[in-house]
Design a protein around this motif. Structure first.
Motif, PDB file in Angstrom:
ATOM      1  N   ILE A 147       0.856  -1.671   0.176  1.00 31.08           N
ATOM      2  CA  ILE A 147       0.257  -0.035   0.110  1.00 31.08           C
ATOM      3  C   ILE A 147       0.789   0.972   0.117  1.00 31.08           C
ATOM      4  CG2 ILE A 147      -1.728   1.309   1.071  1.00 31.08           C
ATOM      5  CD1 ILE A 147      -2.945  -1.312   2.380  1.00 31.08           C
ATOM      6  N   LEU A 148       1.543   1.440   0.830  1.00 29.34           N
ATOM      7  CA  LEU A 148       2.611   2.775   1.004  1.00 29.34           C
ATOM      8  C   LEU A 148       3.622   2.934  -0.035  1.00 29.34           C
ATOM      9  CD1 LEU A 148       4.622   3.951   2.092  1.00 29.34           C
ATOM     10  CD2 LEU A 148       6.466   2.356   3.002  1.00 29.34           C
ATOM     11  N   HIS A 149       3.971   1.467  -1.696  1.00 30.12           N
ATOM     12  CA  HIS A 149       4.591   1.692  -2.922  1.00 30.12           C
ATOM     13  C   HIS A 149       3.810   1.888  -3.493  1.00 30.12           C
ATOM     14  CE1 HIS A 149       6.249   0.540  -6.048  1.00 30.12           C
ATOM     15  NE2 HIS A 149       5.810   0.338  -6.308  1.00 30.12           N
ATOM     16  N   LYS A 150       2.167   2.023  -3.228  1.00 30.26           N
ATOM     17  CA  LYS A 150       0.868   2.871  -3.944  1.00 30.26           C
ATOM     18  C   LYS A 150       1.004   4.067  -4.088  1.00 30.26           C
ATOM     19  CE  LYS A 150      -3.254   1.275  -5.814  1.00 30.26           C
ATOM     20  NZ  LYS A 150      -4.902   0.218  -5.361  1.00 30.26           N
ATOM     21  N   ALA A 151       0.567   4.641  -2.987  1.00 26.76           N
ATOM     22  CA  ALA A 151       0.684   6.039  -2.657  1.00 26.76           C
ATOM     23  C   ALA A 151       1.894   6.772  -3.021  1.00 26.76           C
ATOM     24  CB  ALA A 151       0.960   6.174  -1.099  1.00 26.76           C
ATOM     25  N   GLN A 152       3.332   5.800  -2.793  1.00 28.26           N
ATOM     26  CA  GLN A 152       4.606   6.814  -3.677  1.00 28.26           C
ATOM     27  C   GLN A 152       4.474   6.422  -5.158  1.00 28.26           C
ATOM     28  OE1 GLN A 152       8.064   4.742  -3.267  1.00 28.26           O
ATOM     29  NE2 GLN A 152       8.222   5.867  -1.723  1.00 28.26           N
ATOM     30  N   SER A 174      -5.834  10.694  -4.998  1.00 23.68           N
ATOM     31  CA  SER A 174      -7.107   9.872  -4.628  1.00 23.68           C
ATOM     32  C   SER A 174      -6.660   8.833  -2.953  1.00 23.68           C
ATOM     33  CB  SER A 174      -7.793   9.575  -5.288  1.00 23.68           C
ATOM     34  OG  SER A 174      -7.217   8.773  -6.229  1.00 23.68           O
ATOM     35  N   TYR A 175      -5.532   8.377  -4.214  1.00 26.66           N
ATOM     36  CA  TYR A 175      -5.899   6.596  -2.968  1.00 26.66           C
ATOM     37  C   TYR A 175      -5.064   7.775  -1.723  1.00 26.66           C
ATOM     38  CZ  TYR A 175      -3.956   2.382  -2.196  1.00 26.66           C
ATOM     39  OH  TYR A 175      -4.020   0.863  -1.460  1.00 26.66           O
ATOM     40  N   LEU A 176      -4.393   8.431  -1.595  1.00 27.90           N
ATOM     41  CA  LEU A 176      -3.769   9.048  -0.594  1.00 27.90           C
ATOM     42  C   LEU A 176      -4.889   9.641   0.227  1.00 27.90           C
ATOM     43  CD1 LEU A 176      -1.067   9.806   0.955  1.00 27.90           C
ATOM     44  CD2 LEU A 176      -1.444  12.170   0.258  1.00 27.90           C
ATOM     45  N   GLY A 276      -2.799  15.199   5.156  1.00 26.37           N
ATOM     46  CA  GLY A 276      -2.571  14.820   4.362  1.00 26.37           C
ATOM     47  C   GLY A 276      -0.847  15.392   3.860  1.00 26.37           C
ATOM     48  N   LEU A 277      -0.777  17.024   3.688  1.00 28.91           N
ATOM     49  CA  LEU A 277       0.450  17.009   3.367  1.00 28.91           C
ATOM     50  C   LEU A 277       1.262  17.049   4.459  1.00 28.91           C
ATOM     51  CD1 LEU A 277       2.156  19.978   1.737  1.00 28.91           C
ATOM     52  CD2 LEU A 277       1.356  21.245   3.231  1.00 28.91           C
ATOM     53  N   ALA A 278       1.450  16.340   5.449  1.00 31.34           N
ATOM     54  CA  ALA A 278       2.556  15.662   5.917  1.00 31.34           C
ATOM     55  C   ALA A 278       3.025  13.779   5.346  1.00 31.34           C
ATOM     56  CB  ALA A 278       2.338  15.983   7.451  1.00 31.34           C
TER      57      ALA A 278
END
Length: 329
Positions: A147-152, A174-176, A276-278
């Protein structure tokens, strides 16, 4: 939060005076957390008021004086520098500057007491809550590296290599947003929300609730109910894909980490932007790994906000695609 409210920075490289002020600020936050946690116990066990109530009342008064004195220093500094009377047009103003300028126009309403009360509520409500949500999110991501990889990957595709993420980009990620929603579903900032009081006698689920009863909503139980959510103990941001970008009630009142109705948390939008920004910045700028092969401990500790029992410890490495941008900060 401190920069937005008073132009103060309590992190990074600080000189002697700033470091001392940052320590006093940290002490005020910790003392406030302590008295609130103790008061919640007495609220739920009122029969012990006679035994501990007086002692807690004295502790409350002591902590409140520390909070007032600390905030009064901020106000006095602005007055001494002439920053609360409308100077500096065209420049960004802090919240205290705006409130002090309003005080000139309506001194009976915008008293120092009112300004300090509002500022303290915002500071206390907006610091630990956002930090704990980010800590839960990173813990969940480290335990689910796919999931971390997908967000990145999403952030890289939107940002490219030309710049760092900023607040205006959040609506495109959107995924974030799904990750943040799923984190708030599994670990709402206030598992019992804020206490409410019944304004009149009513019946709820066959039970009579007398007027003046203190009411708690177990939003954690609602958002982790297997009768409502599929596999609620699993971290699945995809369950929110295709839903509205903002956090609204899903199928009635089943997703409400910020409460509902007119008593809903007024800092919701600010909190979502900060978190979100952090998160986006940490995911874009660094590669993250657990410190060992074991999963991150996800146990909760006691307290009004139910933070992690064990603080998150992780390994990170600066990503080569943003190294140049970070060097310019």
């Amino acid at each position: 939060m401190t920069r937005m409210m008073g132009g103060k920075r309590y992190y990074g490289d600080l000189d002697g005076g700033e470091e001392e002020e940052a320590k006093r600020f940290s002490d005020v936050i910790e003392d406030t957390e302590d008295v609130i946690s103790r008061s919640k116990i007495l609220d739920m066990l009122p029969n012990f008021q006679w035994l501990f109530g007086r002692k807690l009342e004295k502790r409350f008064a002591f902590v409140q004086k520390k909070r007032d004195d600390f905030m009064q220093v901020w106000i006095d500094e602005f007055r001494a520098d002439g920053l609360g009377d409308g100077d500096g047009e065209g420049k960004k103003k802090t919240l205290l500057q705006i409130l002090l300028s309003l005080q000139d126009a309506d001194p009976e309403y915008y008293t120092d007491e009112m300004i300090k009360s509002l500022s303290q509520a915002l500071l206390h409500g907006g610091i630990n809550t956002s930090v704990e949500t980010m800590e839960w999110a990173m813990s969940l991501l480290l335990n689910n590296p796919h999931i971390l990889h997908k967000a990145q990957t999403e952030i890289d595709s939107v940002m490219g290599c030309d710049r760092l993420v900023n607040e205006t980009d959040l609506s495109k990620l959107s995924y974030l947003q799904c990750i943040i929603k799923e984190t708030l579903r599994m670990h709402p900032t206030a598992p019992l929300l804020l206490p409410h009081e019944s304004s009149k006698d009513c019946m709820v689920g066959g039970y009579r609730i007398p007027q003046g009863t203190m009411l708690f909503v177990n939003v954690w139980a609602i958002q982790n109910d297997p009768n409502i959510w599929e596999s609620p103990d699993m971290f699945m941001p995809e369950r929110f894909e295709g839903k509205e970008s903002s956090i609204k009630e899903k199928d009635g009142l089943t997703m409400m980490p910020f409460g509902s109705g007119r008593r809903r948390c007024p800092g919701e939008n600010l909190a979502l932007r900060i978190v979100g920004l952090a998160l986006a910045s940490m995911i874009q700028c660094f590669d993250w790994k657990r410190v060992g092969s074991e999963l991150v401990d996800m146990s909760e500790s006691g307290g009004f906000t139910a933070p992690k029992a064990q603080p998150l410890v992780a390994k990170y490495r600066v990503r080569s695609i943003v190294e140049h941008h970070l060097s310019q900060i």
